[in-house]
Design a protein around this motif. Sequence first.
Motif, PDB file in Angstrom:
ATOM      1  N   PRO A   1      39.309  47.168  42.558  1.00  0.00           N
ATOM      2  CA  PRO A   1      39.236  46.457  42.010  1.00  0.00           C
ATOM      3  C   PRO A   1      40.477  45.255  41.641  1.00  0.00           C
ATOM      4  O   PRO A   1      41.658  45.440  41.977  1.00  0.00           O
ATOM      5  CB  PRO A   1      39.468  47.366  39.830  1.00  0.00           C
ATOM      6  CG  PRO A   1      39.652  48.500  41.041  1.00  0.00           C
ATOM      7  CD  PRO A   1      39.545  48.703  42.242  1.00  0.00           C
TER       8      PRO A   1
ATOM      9  N   VAL B   1      39.853  51.301  34.743  1.00  0.00           N
ATOM     10  CA  VAL B   1      39.452  51.458  34.112  1.00  0.00           C
ATOM     11  C   VAL B   1      38.904  50.084  32.595  1.00  0.00           C
ATOM     12  O   VAL B   1      38.950  48.693  33.848  1.00  0.00           O
ATOM     13  CB  VAL B   1      41.506  51.551  33.247  1.00  0.00           C
ATOM     14  CG1 VAL B   1      41.482  51.043  32.174  1.00  0.00           C
ATOM     15  CG2 VAL B   1      41.968  52.229  34.192  1.00  0.00           C
TER      16      VAL B   1
ATOM     17  N   SER C   1      42.561  43.459  39.085  1.00  0.00           N
ATOM     18  CA  SER C   1      42.722  42.226  37.999  1.00  0.00           C
ATOM     19  C   SER C   1      43.568  41.039  37.745  1.00  0.00           C
ATOM     20  O   SER C   1      42.891  39.694  38.016  1.00  0.00           O
ATOM     21  CB  SER C   1      43.587  43.179  36.671  1.00  0.00           C
ATOM     22  OG  SER C   1      41.873  44.108  36.877  1.00  0.00           O
ATOM     23  N   GLY C   2      44.840  40.935  38.152  1.00  0.00           N
ATOM     24  CA  GLY C   2      46.180  40.182  37.770  1.00  0.00           C
ATOM     25  C   GLY C   2      45.965  40.023  38.933  1.00  0.00           C
ATOM     26  O   GLY C   2      46.424  38.904  39.757  1.00  0.00           O
ATOM     27  N   GLY C   3      46.231  40.348  40.272  1.00  0.00           N
ATOM     28  CA  GLY C   3      46.245  40.597  41.547  1.00  0.00           C
ATOM     29  C   GLY C   3      47.700  40.815  41.635  1.00  0.00           C
ATOM     30  O   GLY C   3      47.983  40.424  43.121  1.00  0.00           O
ATOM     31  N   THR C   4      48.231  40.637  40.855  1.00  0.00           N
ATOM     32  CA  THR C   4      50.281  40.297  41.062  1.00  0.00           C
ATOM     33  C   THR C   4      50.740  41.731  42.336  1.00  0.00           C
ATOM     34  O   THR C   4      51.733  41.800  42.709  1.00  0.00           O
ATOM     35  CB  THR C   4      51.236  40.414  40.121  1.00  0.00           C
ATOM     36  OG1 THR C   4      51.103  41.605  38.902  1.00  0.00           O
ATOM     37  CG2 THR C   4      50.485  38.859  38.944  1.00  0.00           C
ATOM     38  N   ASP C   5      49.812  42.864  42.015  1.00  0.00           N
ATOM     39  CA  ASP C   5      50.479  44.208  43.177  1.00  0.00           C
ATOM     40  C   ASP C   5      48.739  44.251  44.194  1.00  0.00           C
ATOM     41  O   ASP C   5      49.389  44.124  45.492  1.00  0.00           O
ATOM     42  CB  ASP C   5      50.492  45.599  42.220  1.00  0.00           C
ATOM     43  CG  ASP C   5      51.548  46.132  41.566  1.00  0.00           C
ATOM     44  OD1 ASP C   5      52.630  45.578  42.113  1.00  0.00           O
ATOM     45  OD2 ASP C   5      51.958  45.850  40.611  1.00  0.00           O
ATOM     46  N   LEU C   6      47.900  43.587  43.878  1.00  0.00           N
ATOM     47  CA  LEU C   6      47.003  44.129  45.112  1.00  0.00           C
ATOM     48  C   LEU C   6      47.172  43.121  45.518  1.00  0.00           C
ATOM     49  O   LEU C   6      47.514  43.108  47.116  1.00  0.00           O
ATOM     50  CB  LEU C   6      45.551  43.425  44.340  1.00  0.00           C
ATOM     51  CG  LEU C   6      44.984  44.422  45.710  1.00  0.00           C
ATOM     52  CD1 LEU C   6      44.467  45.739  45.526  1.00  0.00           C
ATOM     53  CD2 LEU C   6      43.049  43.802  44.524  1.00  0.00           C
TER      54      LEU C   6
ATOM     55  N   THR D   1      47.663  42.550  34.620  1.00  0.00           N
ATOM     56  CA  THR D   1      47.895  42.985  33.146  1.00  0.00           C
ATOM     57  C   THR D   1      47.802  45.188  33.124  1.00  0.00           C
ATOM     58  O   THR D   1      49.025  44.938  34.197  1.00  0.00           O
ATOM     59  CB  THR D   1      46.392  43.710  32.906  1.00  0.00           C
ATOM     60  OG1 THR D   1      45.843  44.273  34.981  1.00  0.00           O
ATOM     61  CG2 THR D   1      45.114  41.952  33.677  1.00  0.00           C
TER      62      THR D   1
ATOM     63  N   ASP E   1      56.362  49.514  34.134  1.00  0.00           N
ATOM     64  CA  ASP E   1      56.838  49.043  32.399  1.00  0.00           C
ATOM     65  C   ASP E   1      56.362  49.188  31.300  1.00  0.00           C
ATOM     66  O   ASP E   1      56.700  49.840  30.325  1.00  0.00           O
ATOM     67  CB  ASP E   1      57.528  47.768  32.578  1.00  0.00           C
ATOM     68  CG  ASP E   1      58.683  47.469  33.354  1.00  0.00           C
ATOM     69  OD1 ASP E   1      59.637  48.745  32.746  1.00  0.00           O
ATOM     70  OD2 ASP E   1      59.258  46.859  33.924  1.00  0.00           O
TER      71      ASP E   1
HETATM   72  C1  LIG Z   1      57.318  39.223  40.968  1.00  0.00           C
HETATM   73  C2  LIG Z   1      56.617  39.653  40.435  1.00  0.00           C
HETATM   74  C3  LIG Z   1      57.430  40.749  39.654  1.00  0.00           C
HETATM   75  C4  LIG Z   1      57.300  41.843  39.403  1.00  0.00           C
HETATM   76  N1  LIG Z   1      58.242  42.461  37.756  1.00  0.00           N
HETATM   77  C5  LIG Z   1      57.333  43.774  37.374  1.00  0.00           C
HETATM   78  C6  LIG Z   1      58.150  44.356  36.635  1.00  0.00           C
HETATM   79  O1  LIG Z   1      59.301  44.251  36.299  1.00  0.00           O
HETATM   80  N2  LIG Z   1      57.293  45.496  36.074  1.00  0.00           N
HETATM   81  C7  LIG Z   1      56.339  46.362  36.748  1.00  0.00           C
HETATM   82  O2  LIG Z   1      56.396  46.742  35.647  1.00  0.00           O
HETATM   83  N3  LIG Z   1      55.354  45.923  37.062  1.00  0.00           N
HETATM   84  C8  LIG Z   1      56.254  44.378  37.745  1.00  0.00           C
HETATM   85  N4  LIG Z   1      55.556  44.216  38.482  1.00  0.00           N
HETATM   86  C9  LIG Z   1      54.508  44.598  39.349  1.00  0.00           C
HETATM   87  C10 LIG Z   1      52.915  43.669  38.944  1.00  0.00           C
HETATM   88  O3  LIG Z   1      53.363  42.817  37.918  1.00  0.00           O
HETATM   89  C11 LIG Z   1      52.420  44.651  37.646  1.00  0.00           C
HETATM   90  O4  LIG Z   1      52.407  46.577  38.325  1.00  0.00           O
HETATM   91  C12 LIG Z   1      51.504  44.381  37.111  1.00  0.00           C
HETATM   92  O5  LIG Z   1      50.967  44.941  35.728  1.00  0.00           O
HETATM   93  C13 LIG Z   1      50.063  44.563  37.750  1.00  0.00           C
HETATM   94  O6  LIG Z   1      48.712  43.978  37.486  1.00  0.00           O
HETATM   95  P1  LIG Z   1      47.912  43.356  37.715  1.00  0.00           P
HETATM   96  O7  LIG Z   1      46.655  42.990  36.911  1.00  0.00           O
HETATM   97  O8  LIG Z   1      47.954  42.099  38.332  1.00  0.00           O
HETATM   98  O9  LIG Z   1      47.007  44.257  38.774  1.00  0.00           O
HETATM   99  P2  LIG Z   1      46.629  44.007  40.329  1.00  0.00           P
HETATM  100  O10 LIG Z   1      47.745  43.624  41.064  1.00  0.00           O
HETATM  101  O11 LIG Z   1      44.982  43.987  39.920  1.00  0.00           O
HETATM  102  O12 LIG Z   1      46.330  45.211  40.575  1.00  0.00           O
HETATM  103  C14 LIG Z   1      47.195  46.896  40.868  1.00  0.00           C
HETATM  104  C15 LIG Z   1      46.345  47.645  41.522  1.00  0.00           C
HETATM  105  O13 LIG Z   1      45.225  48.514  39.615  1.00  0.00           O
HETATM  106  C16 LIG Z   1      43.991  48.572  40.215  1.00  0.00           C
HETATM  107  N5  LIG Z   1      43.685  48.060  39.171  1.00  0.00           N
HETATM  108  C17 LIG Z   1      43.707  46.855  38.992  1.00  0.00           C
HETATM  109  N6  LIG Z   1      42.738  46.661  37.901  1.00  0.00           N
HETATM  110  C18 LIG Z   1      42.030  48.067  37.849  1.00  0.00           C
HETATM  111  C19 LIG Z   1      41.520  48.630  36.501  1.00  0.00           C
HETATM  112  N7  LIG Z   1      41.233  48.376  35.643  1.00  0.00           N
HETATM  113  N8  LIG Z   1      41.178  49.798  36.047  1.00  0.00           N
HETATM  114  C20 LIG Z   1      41.253  50.456  37.974  1.00  0.00           C
HETATM  115  N9  LIG Z   1      41.885  49.959  38.880  1.00  0.00           N
HETATM  116  C21 LIG Z   1      42.959  48.425  39.307  1.00  0.00           C
HETATM  117  C22 LIG Z   1      43.822  47.376  41.347  1.00  0.00           C
HETATM  118  O14 LIG Z   1      43.319  47.646  42.619  1.00  0.00           O
HETATM  119  C23 LIG Z   1      45.741  48.031  42.234  1.00  0.00           C
HETATM  120  O15 LIG Z   1      45.802  49.184  43.001  1.00  0.00           O
HETATM  121  C24 LIG Z   1      55.782  43.425  38.994  1.00  0.00           C
HETATM  122  C25 LIG Z   1      54.862  41.997  40.340  1.00  0.00           C
HETATM  123  C26 LIG Z   1      55.923  40.885  41.059  1.00  0.00           C
HETATM  124  C27 LIG Z   1      55.029  40.110  41.963  1.00  0.00           C
END
Ligand SMILES: Cc1cc2nc3c(=O)[nH]c(=O)nc-3n(C[C@H](O)[C@H](O)[C@H](O)COP(=O)(O)OP(=O)(O)OC[C@H]3O[C@@H](n4cnc5c(N)ncnc54)[C@H](O)[C@@H]3O)c2cc1C
Length: 289
Positions: free
Chosen positions: A27, A164, A29-34, A108, A121
């Motif tokens: 999946p 989720v 969502s924001g892609g900021t980890d994936l 997200t 966090d």
């Molecule tokens: C520059 C930078 C700074 C950051 N700083 C922080 C920080 O200060 N604190 C912190 O906690 N994190 C930080 N992060 C990490 C990241 O931004 C967070 O963890 C963010 O909340 C991930 O959300 P996302 O929607 O982008 O997830 P995604 O990258 O889309 O997904 C993350 C993971 O969750 C899975 N996933 C996504 N959505 C779902 C769903 N609905 N159900 C099941 N699985 C799912 C994906 O397959 C993947 O494995 C940072 C990242 C970057 C690039």
Amino acid sequence: MPSPAFHAPDTVEGAVALLSGDPTARPLSGGTDLIVQMRSGRIAPSAVVDLKRIASLSGVRREGDAFVIGAATPCTALKNDADLCAAWPGVVEAANLIGSVQVRNRATMAGNLCNASPAADSVPALVAAGASCVVAGPAGMREVAVQDIPVSPGRTSLASGEFVVEFRLPVRGTRAADAYLRSIPRTEMDIAVVGVGANIELDADGTCTAASIALGAVAPTVVLVEAAGAALVGTRLEDDALASMVEAVTAACAPIDDKRGTVAYRKAMAGVLAKRTVQIAAQRAGAKA
Ligand SMILES: Cc1cc2nc3c(=O)[nH]c(=O)nc-3n(C[C@H](O)[C@H](O)[C@H](O)COP(=O)(O)OP(=O)(O)OC[C@H]3O[C@@H](n4cnc5c(N)ncnc54)[C@H](O)[C@@H]3O)c2cc1C
């Protein structure tokens, strides 16, 4: 980076079909980890399934006195819901400590949770809040406590094809509030060395009637320290009650030693932050009188 297939279904059922039909699909969502992990070669999914096109997964709504937050809602959007900010300020502030504004416009809480980092966090705040999430999958929908989703760094309890759909925050008492604080080596754009979520309820006399304290970055998964909450219930948060709470927090920490913080530092900082976080939550709860 090999090119994975990209799918953008507009229904939950469509996403379930895509994810359960391909065990290596992930999946998005924001892609900021994936996307970061895909670019670095840590993971190579055959397909990504974008959840942001599913309308029902975005936004905050009320069901009775409870809040329902769609899993694809970006962290910045949480700040636009005044009722949510008033009821659960700690959850909103935790989600809005993630990364930068640009990151939070995409990121997200669902991605934060399912990435399963011990330092995520929003997770200690959600766990302290007693939040649950609704999970969709091939077997239908189920509701699960947020704290039961991460099982170890990078791993969740979600079965193949599950994702989720939404978070549920419980009904709030009138003199109740939460808070989240973290320690990071620099002022922003870093991950927590310690994070603490606290959720406090008071009665009309200022006596604590319920307390939950959850710790991030001090163990493989977020730790809900029941003894810390119990140390506060029935007290007016006097110094000795806070000292007992800090003792329970410190005892619950099992952190790693690394360049970002030693075991001793993380344990000491967990106690310091827990005390401050409880005091902020209690001050907010009292201000609602
Ligand atoms: C520059 C930078 C700074 C950051 N700083 C922080 C920080 O200060 N604190 C912190 O906690 N994190 C930080 N992060 C990490 C990241 O931004 C967070 O963890 C963010 O909340 C991930 O959300 P996302 O929607 O982008 O997830 P995604 O990258 O889309 O997904 C993350 C993971 O969750 C899975 N996933 C996504 N959505 C779902 C769903 N609905 N159900 C099941 N699985 C799912 C994906 O397959 C993947 O494995 C940072 C990242 C970057 C690039």
